[in-house]
Design a protein around this motif. Sequence first.
Motif, PDB file in Angstrom:
ATOM      1  N   ALA A  70       0.821  -1.216   0.000  1.00 57.15           N
ATOM      2  CA  ALA A  70       0.000   0.000   0.000  1.00 57.15           C
ATOM      3  C   ALA A  70       0.850   1.260   0.000  1.00 57.15           C
ATOM      4  O   ALA A  70       0.358   2.333  -0.358  1.00 57.15           O
ATOM      5  CB  ALA A  70      -0.933  -0.003   1.215  1.00 57.15           C
ATOM      6  N   PHE A  71       2.129   1.144   0.375  1.00 55.45           N
ATOM      7  CA  PHE A  71       2.996   2.313   0.455  1.00 55.45           C
ATOM      8  C   PHE A  71       3.920   2.453  -0.751  1.00 55.45           C
ATOM      9  O   PHE A  71       4.668   3.418  -0.829  1.00 55.45           O
ATOM     10  CB  PHE A  71       3.848   2.240   1.724  1.00 55.45           C
ATOM     11  CG  PHE A  71       3.067   2.418   2.989  1.00 55.45           C
ATOM     12  CD1 PHE A  71       2.888   3.681   3.524  1.00 55.45           C
ATOM     13  CD2 PHE A  71       2.495   1.347   3.634  1.00 55.45           C
ATOM     14  CE1 PHE A  71       2.176   3.853   4.697  1.00 55.45           C
ATOM     15  CE2 PHE A  71       1.783   1.503   4.804  1.00 55.45           C
ATOM     16  CZ  PHE A  71       1.610   2.771   5.331  1.00 55.45           C
ATOM     17  N   LYS A  72       3.898   1.499  -1.665  1.00 57.26           N
ATOM     18  CA  LYS A  72       4.796   1.613  -2.812  1.00 57.26           C
ATOM     19  C   LYS A  72       4.280   2.655  -3.787  1.00 57.26           C
ATOM     20  O   LYS A  72       3.076   2.937  -3.873  1.00 57.26           O
ATOM     21  CB  LYS A  72       4.928   0.260  -3.507  1.00 57.26           C
ATOM     22  CG  LYS A  72       3.661  -0.216  -4.205  1.00 57.26           C
ATOM     23  CD  LYS A  72       3.888  -1.549  -4.878  1.00 57.26           C
ATOM     24  CE  LYS A  72       2.615  -2.009  -5.611  1.00 57.26           C
ATOM     25  NZ  LYS A  72       2.822  -3.324  -6.254  1.00 57.26           N
ATOM     26  N   GLU A  80       9.406  -0.442  -1.980  1.00 60.30           N
ATOM     27  CA  GLU A  80      10.713   0.166  -1.768  1.00 60.30           C
ATOM     28  C   GLU A  80      11.575  -0.716  -0.872  1.00 60.30           C
ATOM     29  O   GLU A  80      11.061  -1.475  -0.046  1.00 60.30           O
ATOM     30  CB  GLU A  80      10.552   1.536  -1.109  1.00 60.30           C
ATOM     31  CG  GLU A  80       9.743   2.529  -1.917  1.00 60.30           C
ATOM     32  CD  GLU A  80       9.608   3.841  -1.178  1.00 60.30           C
ATOM     33  OE1 GLU A  80      10.519   4.177  -0.378  1.00 60.30           O
ATOM     34  OE2 GLU A  80       8.596   4.521  -1.378  1.00 60.30           O
ATOM     35  N   PRO A  81      12.909  -0.615  -1.008  1.00 60.25           N
ATOM     36  CA  PRO A  81      13.781  -1.322  -0.053  1.00 60.25           C
ATOM     37  C   PRO A  81      13.538  -0.818   1.364  1.00 60.25           C
ATOM     38  O   PRO A  81      13.173   0.329   1.593  1.00 60.25           O
ATOM     39  CB  PRO A  81      15.197  -0.975  -0.551  1.00 60.25           C
ATOM     40  CG  PRO A  81      15.024  -0.558  -1.967  1.00 60.25           C
ATOM     41  CD  PRO A  81      13.671   0.066  -2.074  1.00 60.25           C
ATOM     42  N   ILE A  82      13.731  -1.691   2.308  1.00 61.80           N
ATOM     43  CA  ILE A  82      13.432  -1.380   3.704  1.00 61.80           C
ATOM     44  C   ILE A  82      14.559  -0.540   4.303  1.00 61.80           C
ATOM     45  O   ILE A  82      15.735  -0.900   4.221  1.00 61.80           O
ATOM     46  CB  ILE A  82      13.239  -2.669   4.518  1.00 61.80           C
ATOM     47  CG1 ILE A  82      11.985  -3.406   4.044  1.00 61.80           C
ATOM     48  CG2 ILE A  82      13.127  -2.367   5.998  1.00 61.80           C
ATOM     49  CD1 ILE A  82      11.779  -4.744   4.717  1.00 61.80           C
ATOM     50  N   ARG A  83      14.181   0.589   4.874  1.00 61.69           N
ATOM     51  CA  ARG A  83      15.087   1.417   5.670  1.00 61.69           C
ATOM     52  C   ARG A  83      14.682   1.247   7.127  1.00 61.69           C
ATOM     53  O   ARG A  83      13.807   1.948   7.639  1.00 61.69           O
ATOM     54  CB  ARG A  83      14.990   2.882   5.249  1.00 61.69           C
ATOM     55  CG  ARG A  83      15.351   3.154   3.797  1.00 61.69           C
ATOM     56  CD  ARG A  83      16.845   3.058   3.583  1.00 61.69           C
ATOM     57  NE  ARG A  83      17.220   3.403   2.215  1.00 61.69           N
ATOM     58  CZ  ARG A  83      18.475   3.431   1.783  1.00 61.69           C
ATOM     59  NH1 ARG A  83      19.461   3.141   2.627  1.00 61.69           N
ATOM     60  NH2 ARG A  83      18.753   3.733   0.538  1.00 61.69           N
ATOM     61  N   ASP A 260      10.078   0.732   9.736  1.00 55.80           N
ATOM     62  CA  ASP A 260      10.643   1.106   8.442  1.00 55.80           C
ATOM     63  C   ASP A 260      10.343   2.567   8.148  1.00 55.80           C
ATOM     64  O   ASP A 260       9.834   3.303   8.997  1.00 55.80           O
ATOM     65  CB  ASP A 260      10.114   0.186   7.335  1.00 55.80           C
ATOM     66  CG  ASP A 260       8.615   0.349   7.123  1.00 55.80           C
ATOM     67  OD1 ASP A 260       7.985   1.126   7.868  1.00 55.80           O
ATOM     68  OD2 ASP A 260       8.074  -0.291   6.208  1.00 55.80           O
ATOM     69  N   GLN A 261      10.648   2.996   6.921  1.00 53.50           N
ATOM     70  CA  GLN A 261      10.458   4.398   6.561  1.00 53.50           C
ATOM     71  C   GLN A 261       8.991   4.782   6.466  1.00 53.50           C
ATOM     72  O   GLN A 261       8.647   5.972   6.459  1.00 53.50           O
ATOM     73  CB  GLN A 261      11.158   4.708   5.235  1.00 53.50           C
ATOM     74  CG  GLN A 261      10.600   3.988   4.016  1.00 53.50           C
ATOM     75  CD  GLN A 261      11.274   2.652   3.788  1.00 53.50           C
ATOM     76  OE1 GLN A 261      11.650   1.961   4.724  1.00 53.50           O
ATOM     77  NE2 GLN A 261      11.441   2.294   2.514  1.00 53.50           N
ATOM     78  N   ALA A 297      17.749  -2.455   2.980  1.00 52.57           N
ATOM     79  CA  ALA A 297      18.796  -1.593   2.449  1.00 52.57           C
ATOM     80  C   ALA A 297      19.629  -0.948   3.545  1.00 52.57           C
ATOM     81  O   ALA A 297      20.817  -0.677   3.338  1.00 52.57           O
ATOM     82  CB  ALA A 297      18.181  -0.513   1.559  1.00 52.57           C
ATOM     83  N   SER A 298      19.033  -0.697   4.706  1.00 51.73           N
ATOM     84  CA  SER A 298      19.779  -0.083   5.800  1.00 51.73           C
ATOM     85  C   SER A 298      19.140  -0.475   7.120  1.00 51.73           C
ATOM     86  O   SER A 298      17.964  -0.818   7.185  1.00 51.73           O
ATOM     87  CB  SER A 298      19.808   1.449   5.662  1.00 51.73           C
ATOM     88  OG  SER A 298      18.513   1.982   5.820  1.00 51.73           O
TER      89      SER A 298
END
Length: 410
Positions: A70-72, A80-83, A260-261, A297-298
């Motif tokens: 839902a957030f892409k 998105e890659p996970i921050r 996540d972000q 990713a981070s």
Amino acid sequence: MRLALDCDYDRLEHLANYDGLLRQILGLSPVLLDQEKPFHYKTLSENICHVDDELLCQINALVVQAGRAAFKKKESGSAEPIRAKADSYVLETNVNFPTDLNLLWDAQRKCADLLVPMVQAAQLGGWRKCRDWRRKLKGQMIGLTRVASGGGPNKEQRKQAAAREYVQDSYRFEQKVFSTIQALPVVQNPLAWARREQLEYFHTMMIKQLDLVERRLLHGQTIPHEEKIFSLFEPHTEWIKKGKLFPPVELGHKVLLTSDQHELILDYKVMEQLNDADEVIALADRLLGNYGSSTVASLSFDKGFSRAQDRQLLELYIPEVIMPKRGKRNSQEQEREQQRSFAALRRKHNAIESDINALEHHGLDRCPDKGLHGFKRYVGFGVLAYNLHKIGQRLLERRPRSEPEKVLCA
């Protein structure tokens, strides 16, 4: 629903019986019909106990995996890659601030409350003056507390005299409880067995607390931390100091959270007698196992998680590991922490504090459920309610304004 609204079972019972939307979600008619049996709060609370924290962890991982879609961004085909950001906070248990005197009184009153009905059922004597015992012991406890916390002349002598009198009467009460327990007949009723086990537990705790009070007040000893217990009703409670000015001490357990972000809680764990730095590798293993080895990713931490060997190991699997060093840094470490990407992700790490604050508004500020299993289950329900709230809020934002609201139904 209970954690999303931060309500108790009484309100939940009312909602299950009279809230039309919730009844439709449950697959029932919007209005309670005459032939339908209303929900009782015991039915709700006892069925919730069948869910354990391991199942809730798995459900939460599936909800997050589905919710991240839902957030892409619309133009991208994948999420998105996970921050990820990790931090811990203290979820308090539902206990009062402990002292050895009020813990001793808790054990004494519970022994009296449990023993009198059992004595009456067994037709034994000796407890006709139970109220006098309770009144006397409670008065001595309150008097000793006031002397110990107050001032005035000859304070030490008055405290020693009050403590000696309280300890002597407490030993007499303990001997009376012990002799009565020995005289109780053996019964086969499971409920009676459960009450007998409760009585023996509180009798054991009374002996333990009486020994601590005698050693501290009469013999002047310092009680080691590992010998202390901070609640008779929630014995798993920990005494936690996180270096804060207020509150300086918290009673409960640390909860490790990873978001996540998009402010979704990816992972959580109730830590028992563990430091933050001890959970870094296990946390990374859970993230990579639940969401894939190429999706993270981070991963950022604060200084409390800093450990050089852990950071070097994580960098083999995660492209960017943000773990500021505690203490003085050498030139190489200072250069690494001054990089633009490191500084940007370190500033974004502070967003997890707002996630923790939102969790506390979902009931995760103080746990009303009993026992360690209930504590972990309560955390799982709170995280799940929080994630569902965030995902639902995102779906409402993406819905066109002209589209009418749809009523959920079974």
